[in-house]
Design a protein around this motif. Structure first.
Motif, PDB file in Angstrom:
ATOM      1  N   THR A   2       0.838  -1.191   0.000  1.00 18.32           N
ATOM      2  CA  THR A   2       0.000   0.000   0.000  1.00 18.32           C
ATOM      3  C   THR A   2       0.872   1.240   0.000  1.00 18.32           C
ATOM      4  OG1 THR A   2      -0.108   0.051   2.397  1.00 18.32           O
ATOM      5  CG2 THR A   2      -1.817  -1.203   1.264  1.00 18.32           C
ATOM      6  N   ASP A   3       0.234   2.385  -0.259  1.00 18.73           N
ATOM      7  CA  ASP A   3       1.002   3.623  -0.351  1.00 18.73           C
ATOM      8  C   ASP A   3       1.502   4.110   1.007  1.00 18.73           C
ATOM      9  OD1 ASP A   3       0.527   3.482  -2.964  1.00 18.73           O
ATOM     10  OD2 ASP A   3      -0.645   5.330  -3.130  1.00 18.73           O
ATOM     11  N   THR A   4       0.837   3.750   2.092  1.00 18.67           N
ATOM     12  CA  THR A   4       1.195   4.254   3.420  1.00 18.67           C
ATOM     13  C   THR A   4       1.380   3.086   4.363  1.00 18.67           C
ATOM     14  OG1 THR A   4      -1.157   4.490   3.889  1.00 18.67           O
ATOM     15  CG2 THR A   4       0.001   6.436   3.083  1.00 18.67           C
ATOM     16  N   PRO A   5       2.518   2.404   4.298  1.00 19.70           N
ATOM     17  CA  PRO A   5       2.722   1.215   5.123  1.00 19.70           C
ATOM     18  C   PRO A   5       2.720   1.533   6.609  1.00 19.70           C
ATOM     19  CG  PRO A   5       4.773   1.881   4.094  1.00 19.70           C
ATOM     20  CD  PRO A   5       3.698   2.719   3.489  1.00 19.70           C
ATOM     21  N   ALA A   6       2.179   0.616   7.341  1.00 22.76           N
ATOM     22  CA  ALA A   6       2.183   0.726   8.800  1.00 22.76           C
ATOM     23  C   ALA A   6       2.198  -0.679   9.377  1.00 22.76           C
ATOM     24  CB  ALA A   6       0.963   1.493   9.289  1.00 22.76           C
ATOM     25  N   PRO A   7       2.890  -0.934  10.453  1.00 22.38           N
ATOM     26  CA  PRO A   7       2.985  -2.282  11.007  1.00 22.38           C
ATOM     27  C   PRO A   7       1.615  -2.804  11.424  1.00 22.38           C
ATOM     28  CG  PRO A   7       4.606  -0.809  11.999  1.00 22.38           C
ATOM     29  CD  PRO A   7       3.684   0.047  11.204  1.00 22.38           C
ATOM     30  N   THR A  12       7.099  -5.198  16.910  1.00 27.55           N
ATOM     31  CA  THR A  12       7.359  -3.780  16.721  1.00 27.55           C
ATOM     32  C   THR A  12       8.651  -3.620  15.949  1.00 27.55           C
ATOM     33  OG1 THR A  12       6.288  -3.252  18.803  1.00 27.55           O
ATOM     34  CG2 THR A  12       7.742  -1.564  17.870  1.00 27.55           C
ATOM     35  N   PRO A  13       8.649  -2.869  14.838  1.00 24.08           N
ATOM     36  CA  PRO A  13       9.870  -2.762  14.038  1.00 24.08           C
ATOM     37  C   PRO A  13      10.994  -2.100  14.834  1.00 24.08           C
ATOM     38  CG  PRO A  13       8.250  -1.152  13.343  1.00 24.08           C
ATOM     39  CD  PRO A  13       7.553  -2.057  14.296  1.00 24.08           C
ATOM     40  N   ILE A  14      12.204  -2.471  14.461  1.00 28.63           N
ATOM     41  CA  ILE A  14      13.375  -1.919  15.144  1.00 28.63           C
ATOM     42  C   ILE A  14      13.440  -0.415  14.920  1.00 28.63           C
ATOM     43  CG2 ILE A  14      15.921  -1.922  15.168  1.00 28.63           C
ATOM     44  CD1 ILE A  14      15.781  -4.902  14.497  1.00 28.63           C
ATOM     45  N   ARG A  15      13.110  -0.004  13.720  1.00 30.44           N
ATOM     46  CA  ARG A  15      13.163   1.420  13.409  1.00 30.44           C
ATOM     47  C   ARG A  15      12.089   1.751  12.386  1.00 30.44           C
ATOM     48  NH1 ARG A  15      18.098   2.758   9.359  1.00 30.44           N
ATOM     49  NH2 ARG A  15      16.606   4.402   8.862  1.00 30.44           N
ATOM     50  N   LYS A 948       8.046 -10.833   9.408  1.00 34.70           N
ATOM     51  CA  LYS A 948       7.542  -9.715   8.612  1.00 34.70           C
ATOM     52  C   LYS A 948       8.607  -8.644   8.462  1.00 34.70           C
ATOM     53  CE  LYS A 948       3.584  -6.604   8.295  1.00 34.70           C
ATOM     54  NZ  LYS A 948       2.288  -6.239   8.921  1.00 34.70           N
ATOM     55  N   CYS A 949       8.867  -8.257   7.234  1.00 34.39           N
ATOM     56  CA  CYS A 949       9.843  -7.198   6.953  1.00 34.39           C
ATOM     57  C   CYS A 949       9.311  -5.876   7.474  1.00 34.39           C
ATOM     58  CB  CYS A 949      10.108  -7.122   5.455  1.00 34.39           C
ATOM     59  SG  CYS A 949      11.179  -5.746   4.964  1.00 34.39           S
ATOM     60  N   ALA A 950      10.133  -5.189   8.239  1.00 30.79           N
ATOM     61  CA  ALA A 950       9.720  -3.912   8.823  1.00 30.79           C
ATOM     62  C   ALA A 950       9.657  -2.797   7.797  1.00 30.79           C
ATOM     63  CB  ALA A 950      10.684  -3.534   9.953  1.00 30.79           C
ATOM     64  N   ARG A 951      10.150  -3.031   6.621  1.00 31.23           N
ATOM     65  CA  ARG A 951      10.164  -1.993   5.587  1.00 31.23           C
ATOM     66  C   ARG A 951       9.141  -2.248   4.494  1.00 31.23           C
ATOM     67  NH1 ARG A 951      13.416  -0.769   0.848  1.00 31.23           N
ATOM     68  NH2 ARG A 951      13.750   1.496   0.658  1.00 31.23           N
ATOM     69  N   SER A 952       9.090  -3.459   3.969  1.00 36.21           N
ATOM     70  CA  SER A 952       8.166  -3.760   2.870  1.00 36.21           C
ATOM     71  C   SER A 952       6.979  -4.597   3.287  1.00 36.21           C
ATOM     72  CB  SER A 952       8.917  -4.485   1.749  1.00 36.21           C
ATOM     73  OG  SER A 952       9.373  -5.754   2.205  1.00 36.21           O
ATOM     74  N   TYR A 965      20.993  -5.476   8.882  1.00 39.71           N
ATOM     75  CA  TYR A 965      19.578  -5.090   8.855  1.00 39.71           C
ATOM     76  C   TYR A 965      18.721  -6.322   9.151  1.00 39.71           C
ATOM     77  CZ  TYR A 965      21.480  -0.982   6.478  1.00 39.71           C
ATOM     78  OH  TYR A 965      22.206   0.136   6.161  1.00 39.71           O
ATOM     79  N   PRO A 966      18.700  -6.738  10.379  1.00 39.71           N
ATOM     80  CA  PRO A 966      18.062  -8.010  10.734  1.00 39.71           C
ATOM     81  C   PRO A 966      16.532  -7.990  10.683  1.00 39.71           C
ATOM     82  CG  PRO A 966      18.827  -6.873  12.689  1.00 39.71           C
ATOM     83  CD  PRO A 966      19.340  -6.081  11.525  1.00 39.71           C
ATOM     84  N   ASP A 967      15.922  -6.843  10.488  1.00 40.93           N
ATOM     85  CA  ASP A 967      14.454  -6.783  10.499  1.00 40.93           C
ATOM     86  C   ASP A 967      13.863  -6.570   9.113  1.00 40.93           C
ATOM     87  OD1 ASP A 967      15.520  -4.285  10.283  1.00 40.93           O
ATOM     88  OD2 ASP A 967      14.156  -3.309  11.707  1.00 40.93           O
ATOM     89  N   VAL A 968      14.662  -6.743   8.058  1.00 43.94           N
ATOM     90  CA  VAL A 968      14.145  -6.558   6.698  1.00 43.94           C
ATOM     91  C   VAL A 968      14.599  -7.699   5.804  1.00 43.94           C
ATOM     92  CG1 VAL A 968      14.127  -4.041   6.945  1.00 43.94           C
ATOM     93  CG2 VAL A 968      16.118  -5.182   5.938  1.00 43.94           C
ATOM     94  N   THR A 969      14.018  -7.754   4.609  1.00 38.78           N
ATOM     95  CA  THR A 969      14.405  -8.758   3.621  1.00 38.78           C
ATOM     96  C   THR A 969      15.770  -8.410   3.055  1.00 38.78           C
ATOM     97  OG1 THR A 969      13.469  -7.611   1.732  1.00 38.78           O
ATOM     98  CG2 THR A 969      11.967  -9.045   2.968  1.00 38.78           C
ATOM     99  N   LEU A 970      16.351  -9.354   2.359  1.00 37.99           N
ATOM    100  CA  LEU A 970      17.653  -9.104   1.738  1.00 37.99           C
ATOM    101  C   LEU A 970      17.558  -7.998   0.688  1.00 37.99           C
ATOM    102  CD1 LEU A 970      18.926 -12.795   1.366  1.00 37.99           C
ATOM    103  CD2 LEU A 970      19.522 -11.108   3.137  1.00 37.99           C
ATOM    104  N   ARG A 971      16.427  -8.002  -0.048  1.00 34.00           N
ATOM    105  CA  ARG A 971      16.228  -6.936  -1.045  1.00 34.00           C
ATOM    106  C   ARG A 971      16.205  -5.567  -0.367  1.00 34.00           C
ATOM    107  NH1 ARG A 971      11.211  -4.928  -3.350  1.00 34.00           N
ATOM    108  NH2 ARG A 971      10.449  -5.267  -1.236  1.00 34.00           N
ATOM    109  N   ASP A 972      15.446  -5.462   0.726  1.00 32.37           N
ATOM    110  CA  ASP A 972      15.341  -4.193   1.434  1.00 32.37           C
ATOM    111  C   ASP A 972      16.667  -3.803   2.081  1.00 32.37           C
ATOM    112  OD1 ASP A 972      12.276  -3.245   1.645  1.00 32.37           O
ATOM    113  OD2 ASP A 972      12.368  -5.410   1.526  1.00 32.37           O
ATOM    114  N   ALA A 973      17.411  -4.804   2.526  1.00 36.29           N
ATOM    115  CA  ALA A 973      18.719  -4.514   3.108  1.00 36.29           C
ATOM    116  C   ALA A 973      19.646  -3.892   2.072  1.00 36.29           C
ATOM    117  CB  ALA A 973      19.329  -5.804   3.682  1.00 36.29           C
TER     118      ALA A 973
END
Length: 983
Positions: A2-7, A12-15, A948-952, A965-973
């Motif tokens: 979505t355009d406005t991601p939210a957990p 809880t995401p690291i950042r 769950k990736c904290a970014r995507s 970057y332990p809280d995201v996918t390899l792509r996002d890292a």
């Protein structure tokens, strides 16, 4: 994505990674604010001199000319004006962007009753008498009135977004225009086509002038109807002593009767009344000649209770009959014979099978009378046509016994003539029955009052006499019919309609008995009837030159100035007293029919003939018609290559708009509330070739469509904020991007074809469906993850940005002719600058390599499987088993080899917007989801496994495997690393 991601998960995401996402960013607002914004854009176009720049950029291109049919300059614009002018603007804008020099020159019709009537109304309100004012003073007030409304209407047209040469429009009252109009008429006089004759014409008693067919409308009207006896006076016949019975809805025309028409195709009989009430108009023993098919109805109307058929009556017997006039002896008149004449217009659908024939009061009556002229002379019958009714609706001396009686009053109300005629017929024992009939009847479209048909001296142009010294058959009618065959019509039915009108029309009536207009600037010899100028006049060119010079300097007022007769005849004739100066003015349809001469031929920025004329369907009998006749008369061909017609605008419920019903939609109100682009979108979305509807619900639907278009443009603009302009070669594009370019090419072909064929609804629907279905609901939805989250170096992301830029560029330009304000606003977001405008651009060319039918076919299969997946996930969301599709990892059982092969090599999870997906050809278990359309695909929903990736927000087992970057996918890292390196 979505355009406005939210957990939404448990962790809880690291950042907060939202600042690292490439989310859309644009100043292009979601809320349009068109009523406030559009005037500012018009001011910007004026400031940058957009019109002049359009002409400059198009210099040297092939010209495309839409010739503007002039509206009357006598009031604020209505919704029909808006429809008409917006359609014209769409045409000229689209042709300009298709690579033509497409100049639009607006024009106004300024002469005639619409203006004169308004000025007279002002006179009456002030207690002034028009006849007491010098004619050129009155004409000056008409000119001033028109000038005021031209300014008002020009601003209202511009507020619609219409672009054109409003600084240099054409008007029929310009001195140069009047000079051409007058000299065009002289060409008809010189070729021998102009003549003064006497024919029944539609006459407005209220306005005291003849009316053209285009100046009338048909409204319901209640008429007196009568059945009248015409006594047979022929003695040597078995029909002697009988009565021919006629039926008419216009009793007042009986004094003008000169014949009775019958049809040789109808079966007639001699009938005797055997039983009738005492005091009845139809008497026992009377014998009536009637059409067999109508006898019963006639006797029922006449309250006859018994009758018998005495004998059949053949056509030859009828042709030999002579009757007495039913008013014979009244006022010492009507003592002439009334013959029976065969006529093709007689039917046995209604009435009696006989038609009362008054050549003073009907076209068919006149034609039958003239057709039998030789026969009438042989039988000793005077063929002269009387003038029973004057211009004020009063009976004349040609209607003995009815002094002071009036057909219609000054207010257009029914006078006392009908009743007087009925009473006279009854007193003479010539009535059979009477009644009332509600039917459609011609009314003046200005005064809204009934018109009458009356014989008057008028000026005509022959339709069937050879033109000049041309060969037999080279007639105005023949030329016009040939020109129609050479013209393209949209819709095609317009050709049939115009052809029928030309085939059946009588000679062209040109004269009007008014003051405000271009005069029929000829002289007539009162002794010989010769015209000056004319076929036999030796100084035609010199005379036309004198008229032209005078009108160029002084306008048509020169004809009405003191001493005009001597001025224009000087040096051409010796005895000016023998020549009568014609004071009639030209019908305004001749004015507008001549515009092609002084606009298309007179302006270097235009050309003759025009590529297209566009007007309402009523102009088949109006401007299309008069322009065709005028041009064919002087040029031999039509002044247009194409004729496009639009229907009338009705209220939302299909009824005609009217003040009394309170269902009018004013363009000014729509613009004030919603903006001109909403009105333009209504025009673009409607099937304008037919009658169309407008109202709140329809406008709301167009507003919804507009919001979808605007939001799509807004998303593209926001996404392109991250685009550095880097192109990706077509060969390097992923399949999804290439298939979108194929779709874009398909839409492009439909758009250009729609504009070329004047099918703007096809353009609108093609673009809207593409934006909604292919882009918003599919491509953008799929690619949001890559666009928002992929590393800057990602080919997929760069390819998507490149394609979004192409999509934006094409769509904004294709939409520009339809919604010029919104597209300009969107264009300036990416192309700021004082000289920038989308309207200076051309439609983009579509490279051939974009067309890939095989790839499109493959992806249609991919989307077919995808629909099954999204259908299954929709149920999961509805049942709250998942929150978003990224929580899913469905198993997709594809039971068709072709569908399965289409998925080979694709990241189907990305296409379905899931975190994971499994595709198998294995049989599906019972209970698996299937679409109702029989698609051989079954889906078993499952939850995605992993973190769950904290970014995507993708849920994948790999989340946590990158130590940095332990809280995201390899792509996002990888994306985060590139961002950090760039910082």
């Amino acid at each position: 994505m979505t355009d406005t991601p939210a957990p939404t998960s448990e962790a809880t995401p690291i950042r907060d990674y939202s600042p690292t996402l490439n989310l859309p960013a644009t100043d292009f607002p979601m809320r349009a604010g068109l009523p406030e914004k559009e005037p500012k854009l018009i001011a910007r176009w004026d400031e940058m001199k957009l019109y002049e720049r359009l002409r400059q950029t198009a210099k040297g291109r092939d010209k495309f000319v839409l010739h503007d049919g002039p509206p009357y300059a006598n009031g604020h614009l209505h919704i029909g004006h808006a429809l008409n002018k917006i359609l014209k603007d769409i045409i000229t804008r689209s042709r300009q962007m298709m690579g033509y020099d497409s100049n639009y020159v607006p024009g106004w019709d300024c002469h005639g009753l619409p203006i004169e009537w308004k000025v007279e109304e002002e006179y009456r309100a002030k207690g002034k008498n028009k006849d007491e004012v010098p004619i050129n003073d009155f004409r000056a007030e008409c000119r001033q009135y028109a000038e005021g409304w031209i300014k008002v209407q020009a601003e209202e047209f511009r507020r619609l977004g219409v672009e054109g040469d409003f600084k240099n429009p054409y008007t029929t009252m310009a001195f140069a225009s009047e000079a051409v109009i007058a000299t065009e008429l002289l060409k008809f006089a010189v070729s021998g086509q102009l003549y003064r004759g006497s024919k029944p014409v539609m006459w407005s008693v209220v306005e005291r002038t003849a009316l053209a067919e285009a100046e009338v409308e048909y409204q319901d009207y209640q008429s007196d109807t009568i059945w009248v006896k015409f006594p047979v006076t022929s003695e040597a016949t078995e029909l002697a002593g009988a009565f021919v019975v006629i039926w008419t809805t216009t009793p007042w025309t009986i004094p003008g009767n000169r014949a009775v028409s019958f049809s040789p195709k109808i079966a007639y009989g001699l009938y005797e009344v055997t039983e009738a009430p005492d005091g009845n108009w139809a008497k026992v023993g009377e014998k009536y000649i009637l059409a067999d098919a109508l006898a019963e109805a006639v006797f029922k109307q006449a309250k006859v209770t018994g009758y018998r058929k005495v004998a059949a009556v053949v056509a030859d017997a009828l042709a030999a009959l002579v009757c007495a006039h039913p008013l014979k002896g009244l006022g010492g008149g009507y003592r002439f014979d009334v013959p029976l004449l065969a006529g093709d217009h007689v039917t046995d659908d209604t009435g009696t099978g006989f038609v009362h024939t008054a050549p003073s009061h009907g076209r068919e009556d006149f034609e039958v009378w003239m057709e039998h002229g030789r026969l009438l002379a042989e039988r000793g019958i005077d063929p002269a046509i009387p003038f029973p009714v004057d211009d004020a609706g009063y009976y004349t001396a040609d209607a003995p016994g009815f002094d002071g009686r009036r057909v219609l009053t000054d207010k257009g109300e029914k006078g006392d003539a009908n009743q007087a005629v009925i009473e006279a017929l009854a007193a003479g024992g010539m009535m059979v029955a009477r009644g009332r009939l509600k039917h459609t009847y011609p009314h003046s479209w200005r005064s809204k009052k009934p018109v009458i048909f009356r014989n008057t001296p008028q000026w005509f142009v022959y339709m069937d006499r050879p033109i000049g010294k041309g060969p037999v058959g080279d007639t105005l009618r023949a030329r016009a019919l040939s020109a129609i065959d050479d013209t393209a019509f949209y819709p095609p039915a317009g050709q049939t309609r115009l052809r029928s009108m030309i085939e059946n029309r009588p000679d062209w009536v040109l004269s009007r008995q008014r003051a405000w207009g271009v005069p029929i600037a000829v002289f007539r010899n009162t002794e010989t009837g010769e015209l000056l100028p004319g076929p036999d006049f030796a100084h035609n060119d010199a005379y036309a030159g004198r008229i032209r010079e005078a009108f160029l300097a002084e306008g048509a007022d020169a004809w009405f100035a003191d001493g005009a007769k001597e001025r224009f005849l000087k040096g051409f004739v010796e005895d000016t007293a023998a020549w009568e100066q014609v004071r009639d003015i030209l019908d305004v349809w001749f004015d507008s029919g001549s515009t092609h001469e002084f606009v298309l031929k007179g302006r270097p920025d235009l050309k003759w003939p025009a590529d297209v004329y566009l007007e309402g369907s009523d102009q088949h009998r109006g401007w299309f018609h008069s322009s065709l006749l005028e041009s064919c008369g002087v040029n031999g061909v039509a002044p247009y290559k194409t004729v496009v017609t639009h229907g009338f605008t009705m209220a939302e419920d299909g009824r005609k708009m009217s003040k009394s019903l309170g269902n009018q939609v004013q363009p000014q109100d729509v613009i004030r509330q919603s903006g001109a682009d909403i009105l333009r979108l209504w025009v673009a979305s409607t099937d304008y070739w037919e009658d169309q509807r407008i109202g709140k619900k329809i406008l709301d639907a167009n507003s919804d469509a507009y919001r979808k278009i605007r939001n799509t443009l807004r998303w593209m603009l926001g996404t392109l904020a991250h685009y550095d302009g880097g192109a990706v070669a077509y060969a390097d594009l992923p399949e999804l991007e290439r298939v979108m370019l194929h779709k874009l090419a398909e839409v492009g072909a439909e758009v250009v074809e729609g504009y070329r064929e004047y099918d703007f609804k096809a353009v609108f629907s093609s673009v809207l469906n593409f934006m909604n279905i292919e882009l918003s609901a599919f491509y953008f939805d799929v690619r949001k993850d890559a666009l928002y989250c992929d590393p800057k170096s990602s080919l997929k992301r760069r390819a998507a940005l490149h394609v979004v830029a192409l999509l934006y560029d094409h769509l904004v330009k294709w939409l520009a002719p339809l919604i010029p304000f919104t597209t300009e606003e969107a264009w300036l977001e990416r192309h700021p600058g004082e000289a920038s405008s989308v309207h200076l651009e051309l439609f983009p060319a579509v490279p051939e390599e974009w067309t890939d039918a095989a790839l499109d076919e493959k992806w249609e299969k991919v989307k077919r499987v995808r629909r099954a997946v999204t259908g299954a996930l929709e149920i999961e969301r509805r049942e709250k088993r998942i929150g978003s599709s990224l929580e899913a990892a469905p198993v997709v059982h594809v039971e068709d080899k072709d569908l399965l092969a289409a998925l080979d090599g694709l990241d189907f999870a990305e296409i379905c917007i899931t975190s994971q997906i499994a595709v198998t050809e294995a049989p599906a278990p019972d209970g698996a989801f299937r679409l109702d359309d029989g698609t051989p695909v079954a889906v078993v929903p499952k939850l995605a496994e992993g973190r769950k990736c904290a970014r995507s927000w993708k849920i994948l087992p790999e989340v946590g495997s990158d130590p940095d970057y332990p809280d995201v996918t390899l792509r996002d890292a990888q994306a985060l690393r590139e961002l950090a390196a760039g910082a």
